[in-house]
Design a protein around this motif. Structure first.
Motif, PDB file in Angstrom:
ATOM      1  N   LEU A   1      -7.793   5.380  -8.478  1.00 48.93           N
ATOM      2  CA  LEU A   1      -6.389   5.059  -8.224  1.00 48.93           C
ATOM      3  C   LEU A   1      -5.481   5.868  -9.149  1.00 48.93           C
ATOM      4  CD1 LEU A   1      -4.490   3.082  -6.625  1.00 48.93           C
ATOM      5  CD2 LEU A   1      -4.496   1.690  -8.700  1.00 48.93           C
ATOM      6  N   GLU A   2      -5.865   5.966 -10.417  1.00 53.08           N
ATOM      7  CA  GLU A   2      -5.097   6.769 -11.380  1.00 53.08           C
ATOM      8  C   GLU A   2      -5.033   8.226 -10.907  1.00 53.08           C
ATOM      9  OE1 GLU A   2      -3.509   5.664 -13.920  1.00 53.08           O
ATOM     10  OE2 GLU A   2      -4.485   3.881 -14.728  1.00 53.08           O
ATOM     11  N   TRP A   3      -6.121   8.726 -10.377  1.00 54.26           N
ATOM     12  CA  TRP A   3      -6.208  10.126  -9.931  1.00 54.26           C
ATOM     13  C   TRP A   3      -5.219  10.406  -8.803  1.00 54.26           C
ATOM     14  CZ3 TRP A   3      -8.709  14.457 -11.575  1.00 54.26           C
ATOM     15  CH2 TRP A   3      -8.910  15.501 -10.673  1.00 54.26           C
ATOM     16  N   ILE A   4      -5.222   9.551  -7.765  1.00 51.94           N
ATOM     17  CA  ILE A   4      -4.356   9.837  -6.621  1.00 51.94           C
ATOM     18  C   ILE A   4      -2.884   9.528  -6.913  1.00 51.94           C
ATOM     19  CG2 ILE A   4      -6.238   9.436  -4.987  1.00 51.94           C
ATOM     20  CD1 ILE A   4      -4.618   6.868  -4.134  1.00 51.94           C
ATOM     21  N   CYS A   5      -2.638   8.684  -7.912  1.00 53.63           N
ATOM     22  CA  CYS A   5      -1.252   8.340  -8.246  1.00 53.63           C
ATOM     23  C   CYS A   5      -0.685   9.227  -9.357  1.00 53.63           C
ATOM     24  CB  CYS A   5      -1.158   6.877  -8.676  1.00 53.63           C
ATOM     25  SG  CYS A   5      -1.447   5.712  -7.321  1.00 53.63           S
ATOM     26  N   ALA A   6      -1.505  10.107  -9.896  1.00 50.33           N
ATOM     27  CA  ALA A   6      -1.057  10.970 -10.988  1.00 50.33           C
ATOM     28  C   ALA A   6      -0.014  11.968 -10.506  1.00 50.33           C
ATOM     29  CB  ALA A   6      -2.249  11.713 -11.588  1.00 50.33           C
TER      30      ALA A   6
ATOM     31  N   VAL B   1       0.837  -1.205   0.000  1.00 51.45           N
ATOM     32  CA  VAL B   1       0.000   0.000   0.000  1.00 51.45           C
ATOM     33  C   VAL B   1       0.871   1.253   0.000  1.00 51.45           C
ATOM     34  CG1 VAL B   1      -1.678   1.337   1.326  1.00 51.45           C
ATOM     35  CG2 VAL B   1      -1.958  -1.137   1.104  1.00 51.45           C
ATOM     36  N   SER B   2       1.881   1.254   0.837  1.00 47.81           N
ATOM     37  CA  SER B   2       2.769   2.410   0.932  1.00 47.81           C
ATOM     38  C   SER B   2       3.463   2.683  -0.397  1.00 47.81           C
ATOM     39  CB  SER B   2       3.799   2.173   2.037  1.00 47.81           C
ATOM     40  OG  SER B   2       4.656   3.282   2.175  1.00 47.81           O
ATOM     41  N   ALA B   3       3.882   1.640  -1.091  1.00 50.75           N
ATOM     42  CA  ALA B   3       4.572   1.813  -2.371  1.00 50.75           C
ATOM     43  C   ALA B   3       3.666   2.471  -3.404  1.00 50.75           C
ATOM     44  CB  ALA B   3       5.067   0.466  -2.887  1.00 50.75           C
ATOM     45  N   VAL B   4       2.406   2.077  -3.433  1.00 50.78           N
ATOM     46  CA  VAL B   4       1.465   2.693  -4.374  1.00 50.78           C
ATOM     47  C   VAL B   4       1.259   4.165  -4.023  1.00 50.78           C
ATOM     48  CG1 VAL B   4      -0.908   2.701  -5.222  1.00 50.78           C
ATOM     49  CG2 VAL B   4       0.282   0.527  -4.884  1.00 50.78           C
ATOM     50  N   LEU B   5       1.079   4.456  -2.741  1.00 50.33           N
ATOM     51  CA  LEU B   5       0.838   5.836  -2.324  1.00 50.33           C
ATOM     52  C   LEU B   5       2.063   6.717  -2.527  1.00 50.33           C
ATOM     53  CD1 LEU B   5      -1.249   5.203   0.908  1.00 50.33           C
ATOM     54  CD2 LEU B   5      -2.084   5.927  -1.323  1.00 50.33           C
ATOM     55  N   HIS B   6       3.245   6.127  -2.522  1.00 49.22           N
ATOM     56  CA  HIS B   6       4.465   6.874  -2.830  1.00 49.22           C
ATOM     57  C   HIS B   6       4.710   6.972  -4.340  1.00 49.22           C
ATOM     58  CE1 HIS B   6       5.784   6.341   1.488  1.00 49.22           C
ATOM     59  NE2 HIS B   6       6.175   7.584   1.241  1.00 49.22           N
ATOM     60  N   ARG B   7       3.784   6.451  -5.119  1.00 50.71           N
ATOM     61  CA  ARG B   7       3.825   6.514  -6.580  1.00 50.71           C
ATOM     62  C   ARG B   7       5.045   5.793  -7.165  1.00 50.71           C
ATOM     63  NH1 ARG B   7       2.581  12.373  -5.823  1.00 50.71           N
ATOM     64  NH2 ARG B   7       0.333  12.635  -6.001  1.00 50.71           N
ATOM     65  N   GLU B   8       5.444   4.699  -6.535  1.00 55.10           N
ATOM     66  CA  GLU B   8       6.510   3.897  -7.116  1.00 55.10           C
ATOM     67  C   GLU B   8       5.967   3.250  -8.386  1.00 55.10           C
ATOM     68  OE1 GLU B   8       8.204   1.201  -4.295  1.00 55.10           O
ATOM     69  OE2 GLU B   8       8.455   2.756  -2.754  1.00 55.10           O
ATOM     70  N   ALA B   9       6.657   3.454  -9.493  1.00 52.37           N
ATOM     71  CA  ALA B   9       6.118   3.096 -10.805  1.00 52.37           C
ATOM     72  C   ALA B   9       5.699   1.632 -10.903  1.00 52.37           C
ATOM     73  CB  ALA B   9       7.149   3.424 -11.885  1.00 52.37           C
ATOM     74  N   SER B  10       6.540   0.720 -10.432  1.00 50.91           N
ATOM     75  CA  SER B  10       6.223  -0.705 -10.559  1.00 50.91           C
ATOM     76  C   SER B  10       5.020  -1.077  -9.699  1.00 50.91           C
ATOM     77  CB  SER B  10       7.433  -1.556 -10.172  1.00 50.91           C
ATOM     78  OG  SER B  10       7.835  -1.298  -8.834  1.00 50.91           O
ATOM     79  N   ALA B  11       4.914  -0.479  -8.510  1.00 49.22           N
ATOM     80  CA  ALA B  11       3.795  -0.768  -7.619  1.00 49.22           C
ATOM     81  C   ALA B  11       2.483  -0.242  -8.196  1.00 49.22           C
ATOM     82  CB  ALA B  11       4.053  -0.160  -6.244  1.00 49.22           C
ATOM     83  N   VAL B  12       2.520   0.975  -8.739  1.00 51.69           N
ATOM     84  CA  VAL B  12       1.313   1.550  -9.347  1.00 51.69           C
ATOM     85  C   VAL B  12       0.889   0.721 -10.566  1.00 51.69           C
ATOM     86  CG1 VAL B  12       0.375   3.558 -10.547  1.00 51.69           C
ATOM     87  CG2 VAL B  12       1.809   3.874  -8.524  1.00 51.69           C
ATOM     88  N   ALA B  13       1.844   0.314 -11.376  1.00 51.58           N
ATOM     89  CA  ALA B  13       1.526  -0.491 -12.562  1.00 51.58           C
ATOM     90  C   ALA B  13       0.906  -1.827 -12.167  1.00 51.58           C
ATOM     91  CB  ALA B  13       2.787  -0.712 -13.389  1.00 51.58           C
ATOM     92  N   ALA B  14       1.438  -2.457 -11.112  1.00 45.29           N
ATOM     93  CA  ALA B  14       0.900  -3.735 -10.660  1.00 45.29           C
ATOM     94  C   ALA B  14      -0.523  -3.582 -10.133  1.00 45.29           C
ATOM     95  CB  ALA B  14       1.803  -4.321  -9.576  1.00 45.29           C
ATOM     96  N   ALA B  15      -0.764  -2.524  -9.354  1.00 38.26           N
ATOM     97  CA  ALA B  15      -2.109  -2.286  -8.826  1.00 38.26           C
ATOM     98  C   ALA B  15      -3.091  -1.982  -9.952  1.00 38.26           C
ATOM     99  CB  ALA B  15      -2.078  -1.131  -7.826  1.00 38.26           C
ATOM    100  N   ARG B  16      -2.658  -1.191 -10.904  1.00 42.68           N
ATOM    101  CA  ARG B  16      -3.503  -0.855 -12.043  1.00 42.68           C
ATOM    102  C   ARG B  16      -3.881  -2.115 -12.832  1.00 42.68           C
ATOM    103  NH1 ARG B  16       0.035   2.071 -14.836  1.00 42.68           N
ATOM    104  NH2 ARG B  16      -0.489   4.047 -13.815  1.00 42.68           N
ATOM    105  N   ALA B  17      -2.893  -2.967 -13.073  1.00 41.35           N
ATOM    106  CA  ALA B  17      -3.138  -4.191 -13.843  1.00 41.35           C
ATOM    107  C   ALA B  17      -4.064  -5.141 -13.098  1.00 41.35           C
ATOM    108  CB  ALA B  17      -1.809  -4.878 -14.147  1.00 41.35           C
ATOM    109  N   ALA B  18      -3.887  -5.247 -11.775  1.00 39.73           N
ATOM    110  CA  ALA B  18      -4.727  -6.146 -10.989  1.00 39.73           C
ATOM    111  C   ALA B  18      -6.183  -5.687 -10.987  1.00 39.73           C
ATOM    112  CB  ALA B  18      -4.189  -6.227  -9.563  1.00 39.73           C
ATOM    113  N   LEU B  19      -6.408  -4.383 -10.838  1.00 37.88           N
ATOM    114  CA  LEU B  19      -7.776  -3.863 -10.863  1.00 37.88           C
ATOM    115  C   LEU B  19      -8.415  -4.039 -12.230  1.00 37.88           C
ATOM    116  CD1 LEU B  19      -7.523  -0.573  -8.778  1.00 37.88           C
ATOM    117  CD2 LEU B  19      -8.898  -2.579  -8.228  1.00 37.88           C
ATOM    118  N   ALA B  20      -7.641  -3.796 -13.285  1.00 41.29           N
ATOM    119  CA  ALA B  20      -8.163  -3.964 -14.640  1.00 41.29           C
ATOM    120  C   ALA B  20      -8.548  -5.422 -14.894  1.00 41.29           C
ATOM    121  CB  ALA B  20      -7.129  -3.497 -15.656  1.00 41.29           C
TER     122      ALA B  20
END
Length: 295
Positions: free
Chosen positions: A217-222, A173-192
């Protein structure tokens, strides 16, 4: 208006005397600005304003979220006569990450409590809550706590998570909120993937909910740097082709920009003082301002 890019950003109309008439934001600057000289439809009240427009100024942003913040900051500082609402419709909000083993989790808040990690600010309470739902769906951090009710323990068993997963869930969770690229991409792919599976199963309401969570998720990670929590005050500059753009930040918010003619020699010292994290933003928009002045 050919130099205006099809990027998110903020636009400002000025009259022949240089007075600001209207400030707005756009997902696509080129399309939005051009629309004022087409069929105004439900914006026909702006026709009188359009006839007065002598100059268009724009600032391109890295995301729609950044454009929303920039518009809000500018309008809260000064309202042009044709704007009706100061700051837009979304409310500022934060996400608070509680890391304790007893009761971990993520929630929305208007003020981050001591002893927790705060992320933001973001615009839009609904989007923030949907983002929390998305992250808890992917990483059920609350069910790794040690103070669970009976029903929560049952859910934890169904999800096959427990205190032993606390560290991994918290890190994810922390990695996504810190906008770490790999973490955001993984979360995006899982939701899709979850959304597409729901759609394939004809579970359209669930698919729509997942679609909204993905957008949130895209909004807060932008990417966005025009509003930060550090109370920084500064002025920085960008220059291109005899055009100097002055940007002003007050209490961590970029709240104004001004364009004027300037020689390279006169601009050199000012531009040299621009902080490194603002250089790309400043130069990109100075080049855009210079191109628009040629129109």
């Amino acid at each position: 208006m050919r130099p205006i890019p099809a990027d998110p950003g903020v636009y400002r109309f000025r009259d022949a005397r240089g007075r600001a008439l209207y400030v707005g934001r756009a997902v696509n600057l080129k399309r939005r600005v051009a629309s004022y000289w087409g069929d105004l439809r439900d914006r026909r009240h702006l026709a009188a304003m359009v006839r007065k427009v002598s100059r268009v100024e724009v600032v391109a942003c890295d995301s729609e979220h950044e454009a929303a913040w920039l518009e809000r900051n500018i309008l809260e500082r000064s309202m042009p006569p044709w704007n009706r609402v100061a700051g837009g419709a979304e409310s500022p909000i934060y996400l608070e990450l509680t890391t304790s083993l007893a009761a971990p989790g993520l929630r929305t808040t208007f003020r981050v409590a001591a002893g927790t990690q705060g992320f933001g600010p973001y615009l839009g309470g609904t989007k923030a809550r949907l983002a929390v739902s998305a992250l808890h769906r992917l990483y059920p951090l609350p069910y790794t706590g040690t103070r669970l009710t009976g029903a929560e323990r049952d859910m934890a068993r169904k999800l096959a998570v427990g205190p032993q997963h606390h560290g991994d869930m918290l890190a994810a969770v922390s990695a996504v909120l810190h906008r770490e690229a790999s973490a955001v991409a993984a979360a995006r792919a899982a939701l899709a993937q979850l959304r597409d599976a729901a759609s394939a199963d004809l579970a359209f309401e669930r698919a729509q909910r997942l679609h909204l969570e993905l957008a949130a998720l895209e909004w807060i990670c932008a990417a966005q740097q025009v509003t930060v929590t550090q109370p920084e005050d500064l002025v920085f500059y960008g220059w291109a082709e005899e055009t100097l753009v002055r940007f002003e930040v007050v209490a961590g918010r970029l709240c104004d920009w001004q364009v004027r003619s300037c020689t390279a020699q006169a601009a050199k010292e000012k531009v040299a003082l621009t902080p490194p994290h603002w250089v790309r933003f400043a130069q990109r928009n100075a080049a855009l301002a210079a191109a628009l002045r040629k129109e």
